[in-house]
Write a protein that holds these residues in place. Structure first.
Motif, PDB file in Angstrom:
ATOM      1  N   VAL A  16      53.065  50.207  49.510  1.00  0.00           N
ATOM      2  CA  VAL A  16      51.971  51.178  49.661  1.00  0.00           C
ATOM      3  C   VAL A  16      52.470  52.423  50.391  1.00  0.00           C
ATOM      4  O   VAL A  16      52.185  53.557  49.973  1.00  0.00           O
ATOM      5  N   ALA A  17      53.209  52.233  51.465  1.00  0.00           N
ATOM      6  CA  ALA A  17      53.740  53.374  52.215  1.00  0.00           C
ATOM      7  C   ALA A  17      54.707  54.188  51.351  1.00  0.00           C
ATOM      8  O   ALA A  17      54.694  55.426  51.396  1.00  0.00           O
ATOM      9  N   PHE A  19      54.686  54.460  48.031  1.00  0.00           N
ATOM     10  CA  PHE A  19      53.895  55.206  47.055  1.00  0.00           C
ATOM     11  C   PHE A  19      53.252  56.437  47.694  1.00  0.00           C
ATOM     12  O   PHE A  19      53.245  57.524  47.097  1.00  0.00           O
ATOM     13  N   GLN A  20      52.719  56.278  48.887  1.00  0.00           N
ATOM     14  CA  GLN A  20      52.088  57.413  49.560  1.00  0.00           C
ATOM     15  C   GLN A  20      53.122  58.486  49.904  1.00  0.00           C
ATOM     16  O   GLN A  20      52.847  59.686  49.784  1.00  0.00           O
ATOM     17  N   GLN A  23      53.956  60.341  46.739  1.00  0.00           N
ATOM     18  CA  GLN A  23      52.841  61.196  46.338  1.00  0.00           C
ATOM     19  C   GLN A  23      52.755  62.444  47.215  1.00  0.00           C
ATOM     20  O   GLN A  23      52.531  63.546  46.707  1.00  0.00           O
ATOM     21  N   VAL A  24      52.946  62.305  48.518  1.00  0.00           N
ATOM     22  CA  VAL A  24      52.896  63.467  49.416  1.00  0.00           C
ATOM     23  C   VAL A  24      54.036  64.431  49.114  1.00  0.00           C
ATOM     24  O   VAL A  24      53.828  65.650  49.023  1.00  0.00           O
ATOM     25  N   ARG A  27      53.456  66.045  45.609  1.00  0.00           N
ATOM     26  CA  ARG A  27      52.270  66.891  45.540  1.00  0.00           C
ATOM     27  C   ARG A  27      52.403  68.137  46.405  1.00  0.00           C
ATOM     28  O   ARG A  27      52.070  69.238  45.972  1.00  0.00           O
ATOM     29  N   GLU A  38      48.292  56.892  41.750  1.00  0.00           N
ATOM     30  CA  GLU A  38      47.157  56.314  42.472  1.00  0.00           C
ATOM     31  C   GLU A  38      46.720  54.998  41.832  1.00  0.00           C
ATOM     32  O   GLU A  38      46.339  54.059  42.526  1.00  0.00           O
ATOM     33  N   ALA A  41      49.286  52.451  42.827  1.00  0.00           N
ATOM     34  CA  ALA A  41      49.194  52.171  44.261  1.00  0.00           C
ATOM     35  C   ALA A  41      47.971  51.325  44.602  1.00  0.00           C
ATOM     36  O   ALA A  41      47.957  50.629  45.625  1.00  0.00           O
ATOM     37  N   THR A  45      47.691  47.888  47.262  1.00  0.00           N
ATOM     38  CA  THR A  45      46.752  48.156  48.353  1.00  0.00           C
ATOM     39  C   THR A  45      45.657  47.096  48.405  1.00  0.00           C
ATOM     40  O   THR A  45      45.386  46.530  49.472  1.00  0.00           O
TER      41      THR A  45
END
Length: 186
Positions: A16-17, A19-20, A23-24, A27, A38, A41, A45
């Motif tokens: 999860v971390a 993927f985030q 994405q950050v 993006r 998303e 993810a 999650t």
């Protein structure tokens, strides 16, 4: 079993971390979001939440409001309170599990997919039912343990509860982590 939960939960939270993080970066740095991330993810999650709740039930470390324990004087009274509490928890857990079963049957019948990648949503929708079923089993297991302790009896049930210095599982963990003196080498 503890080791399995530890590794699976660590893997899920790392995923999860990760993927985030991706994405950050994509993006806000490259200004090009990864389409469908998303949706992907969502799977680890929801499984992380579900298996985290199952692990808390397995360890018997759910958040509780133990206000009534202040008024109890013996371990026997505490076990009686725990039998009542676990019985209510089991009834509620089984009720929620039956609702989750109905939802799972609906999800299987409808066969929904995610909008971008067309992944079957059953991958993460099944987590709710499986987690609640496992939690119900663990609550039942703890209930049986408290009933056995009461039926077994013994002097330990008549020992007074030390409200000034309560014994918790966290204290046991801290004692394990605390450095021990080496008495052989002075």
């Amino acid at each position: 079993m503890e080791r399995i939960f530890r590794y699976v939960l660590a893997l899920l939270i790392s995923t999860v971390a990760g993927f985030q993080f991706v994405q950050v970066i994509t993006r806000y740095v490259f200004e090009t979001p990864v389409m469908g991330l998303e949706e992907v993810a969502m799977i680890p999650t929801l499984w992380l939440y579900a298996l985290g709740a199952v692990n808390a039930s397995r360890e018997d470390t759910q958040i509780r409001a133990n206000v009534l324990e202040i008024f109890l004087s013996t371990e026997r009274a505490r076990h009686i309170l725990l039998v009542i509490s676990e019985s209510l928890s089991l009834v509620i857990s089984l009720w929620l599990t039956s609702w989750a079963w109905d939802y799972l049957r609906y999800a299987i019948r409808v066969g929904k997919e995610t909008p971008t990648l067309y992944l079957p949503t059953l991958i993460y929708e099944s987590a709710l039912f499986l987690a609640l079923a496992a939690m119900s089993l663990y609550v039942g297991w703890h209930l049986i343990g408290h009933i056995r302790a009461l039926c077994r009896g013994g002097k330990e049930l008549d020992t007074p509860i030390d409200h000034e210095h309560p014994h918790t599982s966290e204290l046991d963990e801290f004692q394990i982590l605390e450095p021990q003196e080496d008495k052989t080498h002075g």
